[in-house]
Design a protein around this motif. Structure first.
Motif, PDB file in Angstrom:
ATOM      1  N   SER A 385      16.190 -20.757  55.574  1.00 31.55           N
ATOM      2  CA  SER A 385      16.258 -21.585  56.668  1.00 31.55           C
ATOM      3  C   SER A 385      14.805 -22.148  57.014  1.00 31.55           C
ATOM      4  CB  SER A 385      16.466 -20.617  58.029  1.00 31.55           C
ATOM      5  OG  SER A 385      15.369 -19.652  58.161  1.00 31.55           O
ATOM      6  N   ARG A 386      13.883 -21.878  56.312  1.00 37.54           N
ATOM      7  CA  ARG A 386      12.671 -22.541  56.416  1.00 37.54           C
ATOM      8  C   ARG A 386      12.638 -23.915  56.134  1.00 37.54           C
ATOM      9  NH1 ARG A 386       8.487 -18.078  53.707  1.00 37.54           N
ATOM     10  NH2 ARG A 386       8.569 -16.319  55.195  1.00 37.54           N
ATOM     11  N   ILE A 387      13.735 -24.491  55.207  1.00 35.72           N
ATOM     12  CA  ILE A 387      13.840 -25.718  54.878  1.00 35.72           C
ATOM     13  C   ILE A 387      15.210 -25.930  55.702  1.00 35.72           C
ATOM     14  CG2 ILE A 387      14.655 -27.315  52.886  1.00 35.72           C
ATOM     15  CD1 ILE A 387      13.890 -25.091  50.932  1.00 35.72           C
ATOM     16  N   SER A 388      14.978 -26.801  56.644  1.00 32.24           N
ATOM     17  CA  SER A 388      15.963 -27.263  57.502  1.00 32.24           C
ATOM     18  C   SER A 388      17.051 -28.350  57.104  1.00 32.24           C
ATOM     19  CB  SER A 388      15.147 -28.148  58.947  1.00 32.24           C
ATOM     20  OG  SER A 388      14.874 -29.428  58.453  1.00 32.24           O
ATOM     21  N   ARG A 389      18.259 -28.320  57.618  1.00 31.11           N
ATOM     22  CA  ARG A 389      19.198 -29.428  57.234  1.00 31.11           C
ATOM     23  C   ARG A 389      18.801 -30.711  57.297  1.00 31.11           C
ATOM     24  NH1 ARG A 389      24.257 -27.107  56.817  1.00 31.11           N
ATOM     25  NH2 ARG A 389      24.006 -24.956  56.237  1.00 31.11           N
ATOM     26  N   PRO A 390      18.095 -31.210  58.344  1.00 34.33           N
ATOM     27  CA  PRO A 390      17.659 -32.835  58.219  1.00 34.33           C
ATOM     28  C   PRO A 390      16.966 -32.932  56.953  1.00 34.33           C
ATOM     29  CG  PRO A 390      17.344 -31.891  60.270  1.00 34.33           C
ATOM     30  CD  PRO A 390      17.614 -30.840  59.470  1.00 34.33           C
ATOM     31  N   GLY A 451      20.730 -49.877  52.001  1.00 34.01           N
ATOM     32  CA  GLY A 451      21.216 -49.587  53.423  1.00 34.01           C
ATOM     33  C   GLY A 451      22.657 -49.745  53.299  1.00 34.01           C
ATOM     34  N   ARG A 452      23.579 -49.673  54.491  1.00 31.74           N
ATOM     35  CA  ARG A 452      24.842 -49.874  54.674  1.00 31.74           C
ATOM     36  C   ARG A 452      25.292 -50.999  53.885  1.00 31.74           C
ATOM     37  NH1 ARG A 452      28.833 -46.180  55.072  1.00 31.74           N
ATOM     38  NH2 ARG A 452      27.228 -44.973  56.378  1.00 31.74           N
ATOM     39  N   GLU A 476      33.322 -30.676  50.492  1.00 29.47           N
ATOM     40  CA  GLU A 476      31.867 -30.193  50.710  1.00 29.47           C
ATOM     41  C   GLU A 476      31.471 -30.257  52.204  1.00 29.47           C
ATOM     42  OE1 GLU A 476      30.226 -28.943  48.242  1.00 29.47           O
ATOM     43  OE2 GLU A 476      31.775 -29.278  47.046  1.00 29.47           O
ATOM     44  N   GLU A 477      32.189 -30.514  52.991  1.00 35.98           N
ATOM     45  CA  GLU A 477      31.936 -30.854  54.601  1.00 35.98           C
ATOM     46  C   GLU A 477      30.559 -31.729  54.631  1.00 35.98           C
ATOM     47  OE1 GLU A 477      31.326 -26.999  56.065  1.00 35.98           O
ATOM     48  OE2 GLU A 477      33.520 -26.406  55.811  1.00 35.98           O
ATOM     49  N   MET A 478      30.590 -32.815  54.197  1.00 34.54           N
ATOM     50  CA  MET A 478      29.488 -33.598  54.108  1.00 34.54           C
ATOM     51  C   MET A 478      29.180 -34.377  55.461  1.00 34.54           C
ATOM     52  SD  MET A 478      29.703 -35.829  50.633  1.00 34.54           S
ATOM     53  CE  MET A 478      29.944 -34.979  48.958  1.00 34.54           C
ATOM     54  N   SER A 479      28.225 -34.679  55.523  1.00 37.88           N
ATOM     55  CA  SER A 479      27.868 -35.562  56.652  1.00 37.88           C
ATOM     56  C   SER A 479      27.710 -37.256  56.085  1.00 37.88           C
ATOM     57  CB  SER A 479      26.176 -35.270  57.182  1.00 37.88           C
ATOM     58  OG  SER A 479      25.319 -35.422  56.128  1.00 37.88           O
ATOM     59  N   GLY A 480      27.555 -37.927  57.179  1.00 45.57           N
ATOM     60  CA  GLY A 480      27.565 -39.446  56.701  1.00 45.57           C
ATOM     61  C   GLY A 480      26.714 -39.884  55.834  1.00 45.57           C
ATOM     62  N   ARG A 481      25.270 -39.174  56.073  1.00 45.28           N
ATOM     63  CA  ARG A 481      24.237 -39.564  55.257  1.00 45.28           C
ATOM     64  C   ARG A 481      24.397 -38.861  53.904  1.00 45.28           C
ATOM     65  NH1 ARG A 481      19.556 -37.214  58.057  1.00 45.28           N
ATOM     66  NH2 ARG A 481      19.181 -39.554  58.986  1.00 45.28           N
ATOM     67  N   GLY A 482      25.142 -37.733  53.875  1.00 54.76           N
ATOM     68  CA  GLY A 482      25.366 -36.865  52.469  1.00 54.76           C
ATOM     69  C   GLY A 482      26.175 -37.874  51.772  1.00 54.76           C
ATOM     70  N   ARG A 483      27.263 -38.257  52.151  1.00 52.30           N
ATOM     71  CA  ARG A 483      28.099 -39.364  51.383  1.00 52.30           C
ATOM     72  C   ARG A 483      27.337 -40.574  50.906  1.00 52.30           C
ATOM     73  NH1 ARG A 483      30.365 -44.133  52.498  1.00 52.30           N
ATOM     74  NH2 ARG A 483      31.962 -44.730  51.348  1.00 52.30           N
ATOM     75  N   ASP A 484      26.682 -41.201  51.867  1.00 54.15           N
ATOM     76  CA  ASP A 484      25.951 -42.162  51.218  1.00 54.15           C
ATOM     77  C   ASP A 484      24.988 -42.008  50.024  1.00 54.15           C
ATOM     78  OD1 ASP A 484      26.974 -43.484  53.402  1.00 54.15           O
ATOM     79  OD2 ASP A 484      25.498 -43.886  54.698  1.00 54.15           O
ATOM     80  N   ARG A 485      24.300 -40.713  50.309  1.00 57.73           N
ATOM     81  CA  ARG A 485      23.451 -40.403  49.247  1.00 57.73           C
ATOM     82  C   ARG A 485      24.101 -40.153  47.649  1.00 57.73           C
ATOM     83  NH1 ARG A 485      17.943 -39.887  50.742  1.00 57.73           N
ATOM     84  NH2 ARG A 485      17.590 -39.965  52.608  1.00 57.73           N
ATOM     85  N   LEU A 486      25.214 -39.551  48.106  1.00 59.40           N
ATOM     86  CA  LEU A 486      26.166 -39.208  46.755  1.00 59.40           C
ATOM     87  C   LEU A 486      26.434 -40.533  46.011  1.00 59.40           C
ATOM     88  CD1 LEU A 486      28.764 -36.606  46.496  1.00 59.40           C
ATOM     89  CD2 LEU A 486      29.121 -38.863  45.526  1.00 59.40           C
TER      90      LEU A 486
END
Length: 526
Positions: A385-390, A451-452, A476-486
């Motif tokens: 948890s020391r490594i945050s989700r953001p 970018g988008r 994988e219950e991705m966030s929008g940012r996670g999808r973009d990075r993939l």
């Protein structure tokens, strides 16, 4: 030249100095007035402690250099008076201004030249920080010439937009002004700046038994993606990270100048190396402070995120870093720059780096292998948890390092079959060329910076790939940012595969480098 008549009562001289605020240089008018009255030496102009101390250095250096300056009232002003002046680079222009005001040197050329340097008590001129920025600013201001300490001459010449001469003593500076411009020309060694420095013996051939780490490092370097290496201690995470610069293409001349400016301001340029020749690899210890990482200080200077520009910032044992240090990376990872705010202004430093981090999966390092891991579930959760989700959201690839088989360590045949950095570098360079052509009119350089709008244009998926992307997103219950990075990683994998459209295998491989989030942190969703 000796003053006479009314000039003897009051004499004045102005010299051009260069100050540095953050990364930018600015013109400082060093004005000296010598007049009759109670003898003394006063300095004004919002001065830092180093500049205030210049008074004693200048007076002693003048005496020890053989200049006879009768007792007078000397007033020195550094203009503009509303900007704080720091550093020791104003010693030499102050001394020249005083000599000019006394009439001991000609002042015909002083309006068109810039001068910078620190003085020793004997009159010798010592090296300074930021010579590359000082010379570059002098050229931008339209100066005809720039005088620097001999130690910084080649560094100043590397700016490439103004002639630079180096001086060793205050007496030599005065003689240059006596002789005129025809005596100022000094040899430049530009050919040495074009040479690529050889790497320090590091090669990916040394990393044995970890094909997944090597593949992840190649993808990360090809698209300048952020990379997190997970696994037990001693499995090659640090070895892999240290060899990533060896597979990155050489620096261009413009990149060398930009990076060297940062190192020059910090006083980290080697004396005989006017420009940084190889890509930076910065490894701050986990005890580093927020200021050391971000930059700052009373006269703000770049920190580790800026010193890593154009290369790699490696954070070993990431969970051991203070939470504030890890979280401050959010802004530079998105903006590729960092702003340090102070009472007297905000300073923007470049921070365009590739983040590589290494972490054990738990305090003992063996989780999730319960045959060896003795950590409780609470200890594991607290550690991770020391490594945050953001921050996790900003890691494009997560690669797991497994235990290396004993046979791989001792087999000479296996070691000989390991791929070298040069072969990997050839593929990375080909991928960089594809990206340079793809983004030539956008101002973007790498897939990770899209970018988008660029994602829609350059990462368009076919029907089968779109269905797979939807399945991955939901599973994988991705966030929008996670999808973009993939998608960005998949684009880079496709570039390494020749640069065609993104196919299913590219998406699946990119998704494999995101699976570590679900394995260790329980999915990408909040």
């Amino acid at each position: 030249m000796q003053p006479s008549g009314r000039e003897e009562e009051r004499m004045f001289c102005r010299v051009n100095g260069i100050g540095i605020a953050g990364m930018e240089g600015y013109l400082v008018r060093v004005e000296a007035d010598v007049s009759s009255g109670l003898p003394g030496f006063s300095m004004v102009g919002y001065l830092g402690s180093e500049v205030k101390e210049a008074r004693d250095r200048v007076l002693t250096a003048l005496k020890n250099s053989g200049f006879q300056c009768p007792p007078r009232k000397i007033t020195v002003n550094l203009s503009p008076a509303d900007i704080r002046k720091d550093g020791t680079a104003f010693d030499l222009p102050i001394a020249v201004a005083v000599l000019g005001a006394y009439g001991l040197i000609p002042t015909d050329h002083l309006e068109r030249i810039a001068i910078a340097g620190e003085l020793g008590l004997s009159g010798d001129v010592r090296g300074i920080r930021g010579a590359l920025s000082i010379a570059g600013t002098a050229g931008e201001l339209g100066m005809d010439w720039c005088f620097l300490p001999e130690r910084n001459r080649r560094e100043g010449q590397a700016a490439g937009n103004v002639p630079v001469s180096g001086v060793c003593t205050l007496r030599e500076m005065a003689e240059c002004l006596e002789k005129g411009p025809e005596a100022w020309v000094q040899e430049e060694s530009k050919a040495e700046w074009e040479e690529e420095k050889e790497e320090d013996g590091l090669d990916f051939r040394d990393v044995v038994g970890q094909p997944l780490l090597k593949r992840a490092a190649e993808i990360a370097a090809a698209g300048m993606h952020n990379l997190l290496l997970m696994g037990p201690a001693g499995t090659g995470k640090s070895m892999t990270a240290r060899r990533i610069p060896t597979i990155m293409p050489p620096l261009t001349v413009d990149e060398r100048r930009e990076i060297s400016r940062i190192y020059s301001i910090c006083g980290l340029l080697p004396e005989h190396q006017p420009l940084i020749q190889s890509r930076p690899f910065r490894t701050p210890h986990h005890t580093a402070t927020v200021q050391a990482i971000a930059g700052g200080g009373r006269g703000p200077r770049p920190g580790e995120v800026s010193l890593a520009t154009g290369g790699v910032l490696f954070l070993d044992e990431l969970p051991e870093f203070p939470r504030g240090v890890i979280e401050l990376l959010r802004q530079p990872l998105e903006d590729r720059s960092i702003v340090v705010a102070r009472v007297n202004g905000a300073y923007r430093f470049p921070a365009d780096f590739m983040l590589v981090a290494a972490s054990n999966p738990c305090p003992c390092g063996f989780y999730p292998d319960r045959s060896r891991c003795r950590c409780s579930e609470k200890q594991v959760r607290t550690y991770l948890s020391r490594i945050s989700r953001p921050i996790l959201d900003r890691m494009d690839l997560i690669a797991e390092a497994g235990q290396i088989p004993y046979e791989a360590l001792v087999s000479k045949r296996d070691a000989a079959q390991e791929e070298s950095s040069q072969k990997m570098r050839n593929r990375v360079e080909a991928a960089w060329n594809l990206q340079r052509e793809r983004f030539r009119e956008t101002g973007i350089r790498f897939n990770s910076r899209m970018g988008r709008q660029e994602l829609e244009t350059f990462c368009a998926l076919g029907e089968a790939e779109e269905r797979l992307m939807r399945q991955l997103y939901e599973r994988e219950e991705m966030s929008g940012r996670g999808r973009d990075r993939l998608l960005k990683v998949a684009r880079t994998i496709a570039d390494l595969d020749g640069g065609g459209r993104i196919r299913r295998e590219h998406l699946m491989e990119a998704a494999g480098y995101r699976s570590g989030i679900r394995a260790y942190w329980g999915g990408e969703g909040s």
